[in-house]
Design a protein around this motif. Sequence first.
Motif, PDB file in Angstrom:
ATOM      1  N   CYS A 160       0.824  -1.218   0.000  1.00 29.12           N
ATOM      2  CA  CYS A 160       0.000   0.000   0.000  1.00 29.12           C
ATOM      3  C   CYS A 160       0.856   1.265   0.000  1.00 29.12           C
ATOM      4  CB  CYS A 160      -0.982   0.014   1.172  1.00 29.12           C
ATOM      5  SG  CYS A 160      -0.207   0.377   2.753  1.00 29.12           S
ATOM      6  N   GLY A 161       2.160   1.134   0.214  1.00 31.08           N
ATOM      7  CA  GLY A 161       3.030   2.308   0.154  1.00 31.08           C
ATOM      8  C   GLY A 161       3.073   3.131   1.426  1.00 31.08           C
ATOM      9  N   ALA A 162       2.405   2.659   2.499  1.00 36.31           N
ATOM     10  CA  ALA A 162       2.405   3.423   3.756  1.00 36.31           C
ATOM     11  C   ALA A 162       3.791   3.401   4.394  1.00 36.31           C
ATOM     12  CB  ALA A 162       1.393   2.829   4.727  1.00 36.31           C
ATOM     13  N   VAL A 163       4.131   4.479   5.091  1.00 35.78           N
ATOM     14  CA  VAL A 163       5.377   4.521   5.845  1.00 35.78           C
ATOM     15  C   VAL A 163       5.288   3.484   6.969  1.00 35.78           C
ATOM     16  CG1 VAL A 163       6.806   5.955   7.366  1.00 35.78           C
ATOM     17  CG2 VAL A 163       5.755   6.957   5.320  1.00 35.78           C
ATOM     18  N   GLU A 170       1.716  -4.343  14.745  1.00 30.44           N
ATOM     19  CA  GLU A 170       1.361  -5.588  15.407  1.00 30.44           C
ATOM     20  C   GLU A 170       2.333  -6.645  14.896  1.00 30.44           C
ATOM     21  OE1 GLU A 170      -2.300  -8.767  15.269  1.00 30.44           O
ATOM     22  OE2 GLU A 170      -2.682  -6.697  14.681  1.00 30.44           O
ATOM     23  N   TRP A 171       3.190  -7.165  15.792  1.00 30.39           N
ATOM     24  CA  TRP A 171       4.230  -8.128  15.395  1.00 30.39           C
ATOM     25  C   TRP A 171       3.691  -9.545  15.442  1.00 30.39           C
ATOM     26  CZ3 TRP A 171       9.158  -7.210  13.569  1.00 30.39           C
ATOM     27  CH2 TRP A 171       9.477  -5.844  13.461  1.00 30.39           C
ATOM     28  N   ILE A 172       3.990 -10.320  14.402  1.00 35.11           N
ATOM     29  CA  ILE A 172       3.552 -11.716  14.333  1.00 35.11           C
ATOM     30  C   ILE A 172       4.590 -12.576  15.041  1.00 35.11           C
ATOM     31  CG2 ILE A 172       2.981 -13.633  12.788  1.00 35.11           C
ATOM     32  CD1 ILE A 172       2.659 -11.328  10.595  1.00 35.11           C
ATOM     33  N   ASN A 173       5.845 -12.328  14.748  1.00 35.53           N
ATOM     34  CA  ASN A 173       6.971 -12.973  15.417  1.00 35.53           C
ATOM     35  C   ASN A 173       8.121 -11.981  15.332  1.00 35.53           C
ATOM     36  OD1 ASN A 173       8.316 -13.269  12.853  1.00 35.53           O
ATOM     37  ND2 ASN A 173       6.919 -14.970  12.453  1.00 35.53           N
ATOM     38  N   LYS A 174       9.345 -12.407  15.680  1.00 35.60           N
ATOM     39  CA  LYS A 174      10.375 -11.373  15.755  1.00 35.60           C
ATOM     40  C   LYS A 174      10.840 -10.872  14.387  1.00 35.60           C
ATOM     41  CE  LYS A 174      14.455 -14.286  16.879  1.00 35.60           C
ATOM     42  NZ  LYS A 174      14.256 -15.247  15.869  1.00 35.60           N
ATOM     43  N   CYS A 179       1.315  -4.745   8.291  1.00 32.63           N
ATOM     44  CA  CYS A 179       1.211  -3.329   7.930  1.00 32.63           C
ATOM     45  C   CYS A 179       0.016  -2.745   8.671  1.00 32.63           C
ATOM     46  CB  CYS A 179       1.019  -3.178   6.420  1.00 32.63           C
ATOM     47  SG  CYS A 179       0.591  -1.485   5.943  1.00 32.63           S
ATOM     48  N   ASP A 180       0.211  -1.542   9.223  1.00 24.47           N
ATOM     49  CA  ASP A 180      -0.823  -0.906  10.024  1.00 24.47           C
ATOM     50  C   ASP A 180      -2.029  -0.471   9.194  1.00 24.47           C
ATOM     51  OD1 ASP A 180      -0.913  -0.721  12.685  1.00 24.47           O
ATOM     52  OD2 ASP A 180       0.175   1.172  12.852  1.00 24.47           O
ATOM     53  N   TYR A 181      -1.863  -0.386   7.893  1.00 27.91           N
ATOM     54  CA  TYR A 181      -2.932   0.160   7.056  1.00 27.91           C
ATOM     55  C   TYR A 181      -3.642  -0.899   6.239  1.00 27.91           C
ATOM     56  CZ  TYR A 181      -0.875   4.440   8.566  1.00 27.91           C
ATOM     57  OH  TYR A 181      -0.407   5.439   9.362  1.00 27.91           O
ATOM     58  N   GLY A 183      -2.660  -4.427   6.323  1.00 31.81           N
ATOM     59  CA  GLY A 183      -2.608  -5.740   6.932  1.00 31.81           C
ATOM     60  C   GLY A 183      -1.653  -6.714   6.249  1.00 31.81           C
ATOM     61  N   SER A 184      -0.937  -6.263   5.233  1.00 36.10           N
ATOM     62  CA  SER A 184       0.043  -7.150   4.594  1.00 36.10           C
ATOM     63  C   SER A 184       1.146  -7.521   5.583  1.00 36.10           C
ATOM     64  CB  SER A 184       0.707  -6.449   3.401  1.00 36.10           C
ATOM     65  OG  SER A 184      -0.194  -6.384   2.352  1.00 36.10           O
ATOM     66  N   VAL A 185       1.757  -8.667   5.364  1.00 39.56           N
ATOM     67  CA  VAL A 185       2.857  -9.074   6.236  1.00 39.56           C
ATOM     68  C   VAL A 185       4.146  -8.412   5.774  1.00 39.56           C
ATOM     69  CG1 VAL A 185       4.222 -11.040   7.046  1.00 39.56           C
ATOM     70  CG2 VAL A 185       1.747 -11.260   6.767  1.00 39.56           C
ATOM     71  N   LEU A 186       4.790  -7.698   6.673  1.00 40.61           N
ATOM     72  CA  LEU A 186       6.062  -7.045   6.390  1.00 40.61           C
ATOM     73  C   LEU A 186       7.164  -7.943   6.918  1.00 40.61           C
ATOM     74  CD1 LEU A 186       4.958  -3.560   7.751  1.00 40.61           C
ATOM     75  CD2 LEU A 186       5.203  -4.162   5.327  1.00 40.61           C
ATOM     76  N   GLU A 187       8.172  -8.195   6.090  1.00 36.39           N
ATOM     77  CA  GLU A 187       9.245  -9.111   6.461  1.00 36.39           C
ATOM     78  C   GLU A 187      10.505  -8.350   6.820  1.00 36.39           C
ATOM     79  OE1 GLU A 187       9.203 -12.566   6.112  1.00 36.39           O
ATOM     80  OE2 GLU A 187       7.387 -12.913   4.930  1.00 36.39           O
ATOM     81  N   ARG A 188      11.226  -8.882   7.787  1.00 37.30           N
ATOM     82  CA  ARG A 188      12.533  -8.337   8.130  1.00 37.30           C
ATOM     83  C   ARG A 188      13.422  -8.297   6.868  1.00 37.30           C
ATOM     84  NH1 ARG A 188      16.124 -10.350  13.080  1.00 37.30           N
ATOM     85  NH2 ARG A 188      17.892  -9.038  12.689  1.00 37.30           N
ATOM     86  N   ARG A 189      14.173  -7.227   6.725  1.00 42.25           N
ATOM     87  CA  ARG A 189      15.031  -7.119   5.531  1.00 42.25           C
ATOM     88  C   ARG A 189      16.298  -7.954   5.665  1.00 42.25           C
ATOM     89  NH1 ARG A 189      15.761  -0.934   3.949  1.00 42.25           N
ATOM     90  NH2 ARG A 189      15.858  -0.677   6.194  1.00 42.25           N
TER      91      ARG A 189
END
Length: 189
Positions: A160-163, A170-174, A179-181, A183-189
């Motif tokens: 979605c392009g949100a900052v 909301e963390w799923i695991n470490k 994503c706060d907007y 709901g996509s899962v953001l992965e550690r880089r």
Amino acid sequence: MPVRRRPGHQRPPFRRRAANNPRLERSLARLRYANRFMEAGHFIDAANIFNDLARKAEDRSIPRAPQLYIQAGRALTLAGEIDNGMLSLNKGLQLMLDHYQLQRFQVASYRVIQDLRKQGFENQALQLENTFAEYSKNRPTTPVKPQTQHPPLPPSCPDCGAVVRPEELEWINKNQAYCDYCGSVLERR
Ligand SMILES: [Zn+2]
């Protein structure tokens, strides 16, 4: 402490859910537009979309409505529309309390108040502090400074392009957070 879910209970990414749902796909497209408008400094256009998406999310009791209102409020204050901005900010913070998102409220309210101060809206910052000071009588909601001990995530959501603000997610695991907007899962880089 970030909010955590049990592993194995992940929602599918928004874009996969959206693929079979035209309404969600439209919302995601509009969210992308709003985030682009923010980046380009078209704050009123961004605010209109954020507020509209927030209202729709609220009608369906989607937990992301507060974040959308807060983002609308930020867009409005950046556009100099402080009164309307305050309405959206109040609404978003209040909804977080209504949804018992207390930890996120603490971090978000801290950021919102700091943000108002940075923009020179000292009175409005005080007003928010006073409004929400009432809640600290019964609930631990005093704005607190965010702790930054999270692993690096992408700076913006690929969907979605949100900052991305790791301390508010909301963390799923470490290594993964929603994503706060969108709901996509953001992965550690
Ligand atoms: Zn997103």
